[in-house]
Write a protein that holds these residues in place. Structure first.
Motif, PDB file in Angstrom:
ATOM      1  N   VAL A  97       5.026  14.047  44.325  1.00 11.62           N
ATOM      2  CA  VAL A  97       3.520  14.106  43.188  1.00 11.62           C
ATOM      3  C   VAL A  97       3.344  13.169  43.832  1.00 11.62           C
ATOM      4  CG1 VAL A  97       4.526  14.918  40.990  1.00 11.62           C
ATOM      5  CG2 VAL A  97       5.074  12.482  42.044  1.00 11.62           C
ATOM      6  N   SER A  98       1.405  13.740  43.747  1.00 14.87           N
ATOM      7  CA  SER A  98       0.817  11.964  44.514  1.00 14.87           C
ATOM      8  C   SER A  98      -0.893  11.911  43.252  1.00 14.87           C
ATOM      9  CB  SER A  98       0.343  13.011  45.617  1.00 14.87           C
ATOM     10  OG  SER A  98      -0.869  12.646  46.591  1.00 14.87           O
ATOM     11  N   GLY A  99      -0.910  10.963  43.374  1.00 17.53           N
ATOM     12  CA  GLY A  99      -1.570  10.099  42.511  1.00 17.53           C
ATOM     13  C   GLY A  99      -1.402   8.745  41.639  1.00 17.53           C
ATOM     14  N   ILE A 100      -1.579   8.543  41.089  1.00 17.68           N
ATOM     15  CA  ILE A 100      -2.629   9.450  40.129  1.00 17.68           C
ATOM     16  C   ILE A 100      -4.395   8.822  40.786  1.00 17.68           C
ATOM     17  CG2 ILE A 100      -3.648   9.837  37.705  1.00 17.68           C
ATOM     18  CD1 ILE A 100      -0.900   8.564  36.669  1.00 17.68           C
ATOM     19  N   ASN A 101      -4.426  10.233  41.274  1.00 16.57           N
ATOM     20  CA  ASN A 101      -5.331   9.002  41.572  1.00 16.57           C
ATOM     21  C   ASN A 101      -7.226   8.878  40.951  1.00 16.57           C
ATOM     22  OD1 ASN A 101      -7.451   9.404  44.022  1.00 16.57           O
ATOM     23  ND2 ASN A 101      -9.265  10.047  42.880  1.00 16.57           N
ATOM     24  N   HIS A 102      -8.034   7.412  41.026  1.00 15.88           N
ATOM     25  CA  HIS A 102      -8.320   6.723  40.019  1.00 15.88           C
ATOM     26  C   HIS A 102      -9.520   7.667  40.671  1.00 15.88           C
ATOM     27  CE1 HIS A 102      -6.963   2.740  38.904  1.00 15.88           C
ATOM     28  NE2 HIS A 102      -5.958   3.811  40.530  1.00 15.88           N
ATOM     29  N   GLY A 103     -10.196   8.947  40.207  1.00 11.49           N
ATOM     30  CA  GLY A 103     -11.592   9.922  39.797  1.00 11.49           C
ATOM     31  C   GLY A 103     -11.288  11.361  40.568  1.00 11.49           C
ATOM     32  N   SER A 104     -12.090  12.240  39.845  1.00  7.26           N
ATOM     33  CA  SER A 104     -12.107  13.126  40.183  1.00  7.26           C
ATOM     34  C   SER A 104     -11.242  14.093  41.660  1.00  7.26           C
ATOM     35  CB  SER A 104     -13.027  14.613  39.352  1.00  7.26           C
ATOM     36  OG  SER A 104     -12.754  15.713  39.555  1.00  7.26           O
ATOM     37  N   ASN A 105     -10.297  15.669  41.731  1.00 11.24           N
ATOM     38  CA  ASN A 105     -10.388  15.446  42.771  1.00 11.24           C
ATOM     39  C   ASN A 105     -10.989  17.523  42.567  1.00 11.24           C
ATOM     40  OD1 ASN A 105     -10.360  14.396  45.342  1.00 11.24           O
ATOM     41  ND2 ASN A 105      -8.230  13.506  43.932  1.00 11.24           N
ATOM     42  N   SER A 106     -11.343  17.651  41.209  1.00  6.26           N
ATOM     43  CA  SER A 106     -11.836  19.477  40.822  1.00  6.26           C
ATOM     44  C   SER A 106     -12.654  19.306  42.388  1.00  6.26           C
ATOM     45  CB  SER A 106     -12.180  18.940  40.053  1.00  6.26           C
ATOM     46  OG  SER A 106     -13.696  18.035  39.722  1.00  6.26           O
ATOM     47  N   SER A 107     -12.905  20.798  42.116  1.00  2.00           N
ATOM     48  CA  SER A 107     -13.977  21.471  42.793  1.00  2.00           C
ATOM     49  C   SER A 107     -14.026  21.381  44.251  1.00  2.00           C
ATOM     50  CB  SER A 107     -15.217  21.478  42.244  1.00  2.00           C
ATOM     51  OG  SER A 107     -16.205  22.521  43.170  1.00  2.00           O
ATOM     52  N   ILE A 108     -14.915  20.684  45.198  1.00  2.00           N
ATOM     53  CA  ILE A 108     -14.964  20.863  46.077  1.00  2.00           C
ATOM     54  C   ILE A 108     -14.440  19.459  47.112  1.00  2.00           C
ATOM     55  CG2 ILE A 108     -17.356  19.786  46.294  1.00  2.00           C
ATOM     56  CD1 ILE A 108     -15.455  22.566  48.856  1.00  2.00           C
ATOM     57  N   ASN A 109     -14.190  18.742  45.808  1.00  3.03           N
ATOM     58  CA  ASN A 109     -13.631  17.500  46.565  1.00  3.03           C
ATOM     59  C   ASN A 109     -12.247  17.659  46.723  1.00  3.03           C
ATOM     60  OD1 ASN A 109     -15.915  15.357  45.156  1.00  3.03           O
ATOM     61  ND2 ASN A 109     -15.382  16.185  42.773  1.00  3.03           N
ATOM     62  N   VAL A 110     -11.996  18.869  46.638  1.00  2.44           N
ATOM     63  CA  VAL A 110      -9.994  18.469  46.749  1.00  2.44           C
ATOM     64  C   VAL A 110     -10.233  18.681  48.592  1.00  2.44           C
ATOM     65  CG1 VAL A 110     -10.310  21.225  47.090  1.00  2.44           C
ATOM     66  CG2 VAL A 110      -8.118  20.186  46.361  1.00  2.44           C
TER      67      VAL A 110
END
Length: 258
Positions: A97-110
């Motif tokens: 498991v990776s994260g929890i990221n500070h900020g979105s990784n949705s859509s193109i951000n991946v």
């Protein structure tokens, strides 16, 4: 029953609050080993270190925890997973498991995400893997609101497995737990960044640039991660590291290639 072995990593660094929250949540599910960057590595994507030395050392972040092994690594998130699997862990983990990221990784951000690239690196090695991100860039973000959802997703993945070649990209809206409507399985929304460089001059007269940009959603579908997040749902996107555009193969076969 034997506890699952959980490898935890991230891209914000081993002391980041998001990772510390994830460690505490995962300790309630299984045995935890952490291998994470010694400094922030956001936006590194799937970069690996090939022209420099890598360093790793055992560290103790939580002084009250004598059961969790933690290692800092001088490299990228992908380096952390590689090093963890090849040199640190004595056996294959049941999940990464990776994260929890500070900020979105949705859509193109991946595409740019070090958080997801670390999970993908584990997936390449045949390990079920999930990347978690909270849509809040603040260092003081409240990750606890999604604790039960995160634990449920990991537990379900452990019990049911994740399809081969697939890594889960989980994004969590910045909401109180009572406001989170549930979890939606989604596709990645079509979007991009309208970027520009802010050109400046240093006190020494040297030109330099800051990358700036505005996120542009180009997708009005109601089955996307961006739609789910906007409606108060946690989005789960099954992503794959086989980048073949299978739908284009027949078109290219019609070319007069010699």
């Amino acid at each position: 029953m034997k506890k699952p072995l959980i490898l935890i990593t991230n891209d914000d660094g081993i002391t980041a609050p998001g990772l510390r929250a994830l460690v505490s949540y995962m300790k309630e599910i299984g045995d935890v080993i952490v291998v994470a960057p010694d400094s922030p590595q956001s936006g590194m994507g799937h970069a690996i270190t090939i022209d420099n030395t890598l360093y790793s050392k055992k560290v103790k972040i939580d002084l009250d925890d004598d059961n969790t092994e933690e290692y800092s690594c001088s490299g990228t998130p992908a380096d952390c997973v590689k090093l963890g699997l090849q040199e640190i862990l004595k056996k294959k983990p049941d999940i990464c498991v990776s994260g929890i990221n500070h900020g979105s990784n949705s859509s193109i951000n991946v595409i740019y995400s070090g958080t997801m690239s670390a999970a993908i690196e584990a997936g390449i090695e045949g390990i079920p893997a999930i990347g978690f991100s909270l849509c809040d860039f603040s260092w003081e973000a409240d990750f606890s609101q999604a604790k039960k959802f995160i634990q449920n997703i990991v537990t379900e993945a452990l019990e049911n497995g994740i399809p081969p070649g697939v890594v889960l990209n989980v994004n969590i809206p910045k909401l109180h737990k009572k406001e989170i409507k549930g979890v939606k399985i989604c596709r990645q929304a079509r979007a991009n960044w309208k970027e520009k460089f802010d050109k400046r001059v240093s006190p020494m007269g040297k030109e330099y640039y800051w990358l700036t940009g505005k996120f542009e959603l180009l997708d009005k579908g109601e089955d996307t991660d961006e739609w789910a997040l906007s409606k108060g749902y946690i989005s789960v996107v099954p992503t794959q590291f086989d980048l073949t555009a299978h739908h284009a193969i027949q078109t290219l076969n019609n070319w007069n290639l010699k």
